[in-house]
Design a protein around this motif. Structure first.
Motif, PDB file in Angstrom:
ATOM      1  N   SER A 129       0.851  -1.191   0.000  1.00  0.00           N
ATOM      2  CA  SER A 129       0.000   0.000   0.000  1.00  0.00           C
ATOM      3  C   SER A 129       0.885   1.238   0.000  1.00  0.00           C
ATOM      4  O   SER A 129       2.101   1.167   0.188  1.00  0.00           O
ATOM      5  CB  SER A 129      -0.919  -0.001   1.223  1.00  0.00           C
ATOM      6  OG  SER A 129      -0.162  -0.083   2.417  1.00  0.00           O
ATOM      7  N   GLY A 130       0.265   2.393  -0.219  1.00  0.00           N
ATOM      8  CA  GLY A 130       1.020   3.639  -0.229  1.00  0.00           C
ATOM      9  C   GLY A 130       2.131   3.625  -1.269  1.00  0.00           C
ATOM     10  O   GLY A 130       1.989   3.049  -2.349  1.00  0.00           O
ATOM     11  N   GLU A 143      -3.880   2.633   3.089  1.00  0.00           N
ATOM     12  CA  GLU A 143      -3.377   1.772   4.156  1.00  0.00           C
ATOM     13  C   GLU A 143      -4.538   0.958   4.733  1.00  0.00           C
ATOM     14  O   GLU A 143      -5.718   1.321   4.590  1.00  0.00           O
ATOM     15  CB  GLU A 143      -2.723   2.614   5.255  1.00  0.00           C
ATOM     16  CG  GLU A 143      -1.574   3.486   4.776  1.00  0.00           C
ATOM     17  CD  GLU A 143      -0.388   2.689   4.267  1.00  0.00           C
ATOM     18  OE1 GLU A 143      -0.235   1.519   4.688  1.00  0.00           O
ATOM     19  OE2 GLU A 143       0.387   3.230   3.454  1.00  0.00           O
ATOM     20  N   TYR A 144      -4.204  -0.137   5.420  1.00  0.00           N
ATOM     21  CA  TYR A 144      -5.251  -1.007   5.970  1.00  0.00           C
ATOM     22  C   TYR A 144      -4.694  -1.774   7.158  1.00  0.00           C
ATOM     23  O   TYR A 144      -3.477  -1.868   7.356  1.00  0.00           O
ATOM     24  CB  TYR A 144      -5.754  -1.983   4.903  1.00  0.00           C
ATOM     25  CG  TYR A 144      -4.673  -2.941   4.404  1.00  0.00           C
ATOM     26  CD1 TYR A 144      -4.540  -4.213   4.950  1.00  0.00           C
ATOM     27  CD2 TYR A 144      -3.779  -2.561   3.410  1.00  0.00           C
ATOM     28  CE1 TYR A 144      -3.552  -5.083   4.517  1.00  0.00           C
ATOM     29  CE2 TYR A 144      -2.783  -3.421   2.961  1.00  0.00           C
ATOM     30  CZ  TYR A 144      -2.674  -4.678   3.518  1.00  0.00           C
ATOM     31  OH  TYR A 144      -1.682  -5.532   3.091  1.00  0.00           O
TER      32      TYR A 144
END
Length: 547
Positions: A129-130, A143-144
């Motif tokens: 992510s990102g 994000e997660y």
């Protein structure tokens, strides 16, 4: 007096050993373990759940199985007699959904009763992510969370607190140490860890830290079914919750030589001039079901389900056991192994269309359901939590299963009030899906895209295959649904993609050109080769052969 004291100590020691054996659990490696959060209440609550009115629960979750990967759902190629019988033996939900187009978020929703934007696990755990994502795309994936939140009371914890013995076998993919099944209410864990695919493939040696290897040629899928059946046999006199979570039919796509031969001969011929794949926006999508290795995986999964159902019947528990069957996302028609076709539904795993989220969705409980019954009410995996509590006569937990609704009224032939359903996937994936959020309300489905902010609107009652975008024909409805979707996402603290400052449209166009030429040609060639009678993947057929 001394002799009396010694005898009393012997009795006390025996009682302590019996108690430890009662609360001890097998974690796949043959040792005792315990979830500290539930240990204090287990012995007390188990006694209260031992009455005959408390049903057992068996939840069967298949990985990456599309709606049309079963003969009961219309496949003319795959064979699934045991699952077909289960579907016909209870209620079949014809509008059943996973809560996400990929695995980990859907699994978290089953355990929490929440939609993905609310619980925060919005992508498969391990995905980048990102700024770590760098594939020439316009936006950066959000994000997660990388594990199932401990703040939630999981479905397994709720049942364990009520005195149920709890068992998990197979794919977990909801965290590593500190967030394994035994950290979220399961006493027994066979093979569930942080990986989303089996480290050693589908035949022993499994290379699984929480599962012992089997004899040469043993199938992982059949082993998981056998472990589940053994648990049911051992605990048939007390209420239990058994979750069989297959690694199949996820990649790597592997089966035995015998099953490959069977389906190689059964594969339908392609119409003259037709290819197996067609590009839909971003990647080639499989148009036909004729993958003989994948078909073998479907059959082996069906055999494992049959083993569990046979044990339930053999133990005399059919009438007192709730059996649920579903999948975590659509079949893999693009990306990864390009293994199946979800047609006539559009798309597949990772994609925003119905093929990515519509699932087999069956509930059998003879005390409540009528064999052969169907419901066309839209339902999701978040509904299992409150439904199971309801069927088991346990208090609901409305602060926990916020987005789930009990399906018991439907199981009894009634209705549910219309409600909005939400999906949030602010990510890219390996299957060509686009970062987007979805909302379904009645027959209407809205897709909001994050790359350019556009909306699509489909009326599923007349266009179930999503061929006609009606956003321009119904601008007021489109705007209203988009606003409702945005308000809901903001209310649950959803995270969103951001523009990628590295984005270069020229590189993206070059990538797409390679997909339309080189990749498409490679796929046609490699998948045709699997149907050659002389095809052989490797000398041992992935370890399935026995010397």
């Amino acid at each position: 007096m001394t002799r009396l004291v010694l005898e009393m100590r012997k009795i006390q020691s025996s009682l302590i050993i019996c108690y430890l054996l009662t609360i001890g659990v097998n974690c796949g490696g043959g040792f005792l373990a315990k979830d500290a959060r539930a240990s204090d209440s287990d012995s007390r609550s188990r006694a209260s759940a031992s009455g005959p009115s408390r049903p057992n629960v068996v939840l069967i979750l298949v990985d990456d199985m599309g709606l049309h990967d079963l003969s009961v759902e219309g496949s003319q190629y795959y064979q699934s007699p045991n699952i077909d019988g289960l579907a016909r033996g209870g209620m079949r939900f014809t509008q059943g959904y996973a809560t996400c187009r990929v695995c980990s978020p859907s699994r978290a929703s089953i355990q929490t009763g929440k939609f993905t934007a609310r619980h925060g696990v919005t992508n498969w755990i391990g995905a980048k992510s990102g700024m770590e994502w760098n594939r020439d795309d316009p936006v950066l994936p959000a994000e997660y969370l990388h594990s199932l939140p401990h703040e939630d009371v999981s479905l397994a914890e709720a049942l364990r607190e009520a005195g149920y013995r709890t068992f998990f076998a197979g794919k977990w993919h909801l965290g590593d140490q500190g967030s394994l099944p035994t950290d979220h209410g399961f006493e027994v864990n066979i093979g569930g860890h942080h990986r989303g695919s089996p480290p050693g493939g589908f035949f022993t040696p499994y290379k699984n830290p929480l599962m012992k290897d089997g004899p040469q040629g043993e199938s992982l899928t059949l082993r998981l079914g056998e472990e589940t059946a053994s648990f049911i046999e051992q605990h048939q006199k007390e209420p239990f919750f058994a979750m069989l979570s297959f690694y199949a039919v996820h990649a790597p796509v592997q089966t035995s030589k015998e099953l490959w031969q069977k389906y190689q001969k059964l594969a339908p011929p392609l119409p003259l001039g037709q290819g197996r794949f067609k590009v839909d926006r971003t990647l080639p999508v499989r148009q036909v079901q004729d993958h003989p290795v994948y078909a073998g995986m479907v059959e082996m999964t069906d055999q494992a389900v049959g083993r569990v159902l046979d044990q339930i019947e053999k133990s005399g528990l059919t009438d007192s056991t709730i059996v649920i069957f579903t999948s975590d996302n659509g079949g893999v028609s693009s990306g990864d192994a390009y293994a199946t076709s979800n047609l006539p539904l559009r798309g597949g795993k990772g994609r925003q269309w119905e093929g990515g989220i519509r699932e087999p969705f069956y509930i059998r409980y003879p005390q409540v359901t009528t064999a052969g019954s169907e419901s066309d009410v839209p339902v999701t995996g978040a509904d299992f939590y409150p439904t199971i509590l309801d069927l088991c006569g346990l208090p609901s937990r409305p602060d926990q299963h916020v987005d789930g609704k009990s399906l018991v009224p439907l199981l009894k032939g009634g209705t549910l009030p219309e409600r909005p359903l939400y999906w949030h996937y602010p990510h890219y994936d390996n299957q060509g899906g686009e970062p987007s959020s979805l909302m379904r309300l009645g027959p209407w489905k809205l897709i909001h895209y994050y790359e350019d902010g556009r909306n699509e609107l489909y009326r599923l009652s007349t266009d179930p295959y999503e061929q006609s975008d009606l956003s321009r024909s119904f601008p007021a409805r489109t705007t209203a649904m988009a606003e409702q979707l945005e308000q809901w996402l903001n209310s649950v603290g959803a995270k969103f993609p951001q523009p990628d400052p590295r984005y270069n449209p020229a590189r993206t166009e070059a990538k797409f050109q390679r997909i339309q030429t080189q990749l498409l040609q490679q796929l046609e060639k490699s998948h045709a080769a699997m149907l050659d009678p002389n095809w052989k993947p490797n000398p041992t057929w992935w370890g399935s052969t026995i010397d």
